[in-house]
Design an enzyme around this catalytic site. Structure first.
Site, PDB file in Angstrom:
ATOM      1  N   ASP A   2       0.841  -1.199   0.000  1.00  0.00           N
ATOM      2  CA  ASP A   2       0.000   0.000   0.000  1.00  0.00           C
ATOM      3  C   ASP A   2       0.871   1.242   0.000  1.00  0.00           C
ATOM      4  O   ASP A   2       1.924   1.275   0.640  1.00  0.00           O
ATOM      5  CB  ASP A   2      -0.927   0.007   1.221  1.00  0.00           C
ATOM      6  CG  ASP A   2      -0.183   0.143   2.540  1.00  0.00           C
ATOM      7  OD1 ASP A   2      -0.212   1.234   3.142  1.00  0.00           O
ATOM      8  OD2 ASP A   2       0.442  -0.843   2.979  1.00  0.00           O
ATOM      9  N   SER A   3       0.434   2.253  -0.745  1.00  0.00           N
ATOM     10  CA  SER A   3       1.093   3.561  -0.795  1.00  0.00           C
ATOM     11  C   SER A   3       2.550   3.406  -1.239  1.00  0.00           C
ATOM     12  O   SER A   3       2.800   2.909  -2.331  1.00  0.00           O
ATOM     13  CB  SER A   3       0.958   4.245   0.575  1.00  0.00           C
ATOM     14  OG  SER A   3       1.326   5.603   0.515  1.00  0.00           O
ATOM     15  N   ALA A   4       3.520   3.807  -0.413  1.00  0.00           N
ATOM     16  CA  ALA A   4       4.918   3.606  -0.766  1.00  0.00           C
ATOM     17  C   ALA A   4       5.201   2.136  -1.047  1.00  0.00           C
ATOM     18  O   ALA A   4       5.996   1.787  -1.932  1.00  0.00           O
ATOM     19  CB  ALA A   4       5.823   4.104   0.358  1.00  0.00           C
TER      20      ALA A   4
END
Length: 313
Positions: free
Chosen positions: A149-151
């Site tokens: 998720d995300s980074a």
């Protein structure tokens, strides 16, 4: 001006307020030590117990600390890369998320505690993720699904690009509200949601700059920004889930379209009314719970050798 009062449900507003109670909007201005302290406290405030039957073991792969989750014999391993802007997070921040993925799919899940910036700037985190994935396959065999998720979604995608053709059997990747572009734009979702709750465009500039070595740009570097790659052929199939109220929203369909244009398989969905970080809201909001169902359903489908189309369960 985007009207979040209309876009966002009462349950997600409650999630936003709970997040901000321990992780204020101006956290990017804190010292690195304080950013990590408040992020850990915020994650702890949402943590839930592991589902029954899930066991964990901490071990290293290629010198990278990892946590393995099991709930039975597994021929499929999900390698999970946590979010946190390359600056915060670790084995504890996403511990319950990984345990629930394990319980719902029956697959082994390995969470990778890659090095963080600014002490370890790019390509340290990418190298840890790539090297750990190789070592996890060597240790366990079977097939690999990359997720994050995300980074962590960025790192999962970059790892997939780097390992294609290497002999590591990547059968899918599941990318959650990821950052894939090599520039932070001023149009599209970067403009519409520049001041979105929980993640702003200015936050993205901070995380990009602190990740990269001084004077070095993400532009043209697919190990830092997968959309910078010039070759999208030969990648494992991808399921992407973006949050509507997020400056990163456009990155996911852009990435999916590049895979499809190269003849690959990619399916992208945008979760209406959700914000960056909604994984932690999965026990507070029916919308976030449904999104998490889609995520675990896609992981399970990849493990069965299926491509997760809209009818996945």
């Amino acid at each position: 001006m985007t009207d979040y009062a209309k876009l966002i449900s009462d349950e997600i507003w409650a999630f936003i307020r709970k997040t901000q109670a321990s992780y204020p909007d101006d956290t990017a201005s804190f010292s690195i030590e304080d950013q990590r302290r408040v992020y850990d406290a915020m994650c702890a405030s949402f943590r839930v117990p592991h589902p029954p039957g899930v066991t964990t073991t901490d071990r290293s792969h290629a010198g990278v600390p990892c946590r393995e989750y099991l709930c039975g014999d597994a021929d499929v391993t999900v390698v999970y890369f946590h979010g946190g802007g390359y600056v915060v997070g670790g084995l504890e921040s996403h511990d319950d998320v990984c345990a629930e993925i394990c319980a719902r799919t029956g697959y082994r899940v390995v969470s990778v505690d890659y090095r963080l910036a600014p002490e370890h700037r790019h390509p340290a985190a990418f190298e840890d993720c790539r090297n750990a994935t190789r070592a996890i396959h060597q240790a366990h065999g079977g097939s690999i699904i990359l997720a994050g998720d995300s980074a962590g979604a960025n790192l999962a995608a970059a790892t997939a690009h780097a390992l294609r053709g290497s002999g590591v059997p990547l059968i899918g990747k599941v990318l959650i509200y990821g950052a894939f572009a090599d520039t932070i734009g001023t149009t599209g979702s970067y403009a519409t949601h520049a001041q979105a709750p929980l993640l702003t465009r200015d936050d993205m500039v901070f995380y990009r700059d602190i990740r990269m070595p001084e004077g070095q740009s993400t532009k043209g570097d697919p190990t830092a920004a997968p959309l910078a790659d010039t070759d999208f052929a030969g990648l494992p199939p991808a399921f992407l889930l973006a949050a509507e109220c997020d400056p990163l929203c456009d990155d996911s369909p852009d990435y999916a379209s590049r895979i499809a244009a190269a003849g690959g398989r990619a399916h992208c969905e945008i979760a209406p009314g959700l914000v960056h970080g909604f994984l932690r809201a999965r026990h507070m909001s029916p919308q976030a719970a449904a999104a998490f169902d889609r995520i675990t359903g896609a992981i399970a489908a990849f493990g069965r050798g299926e491509f997760p189309l809209p009818e996945i369960r």
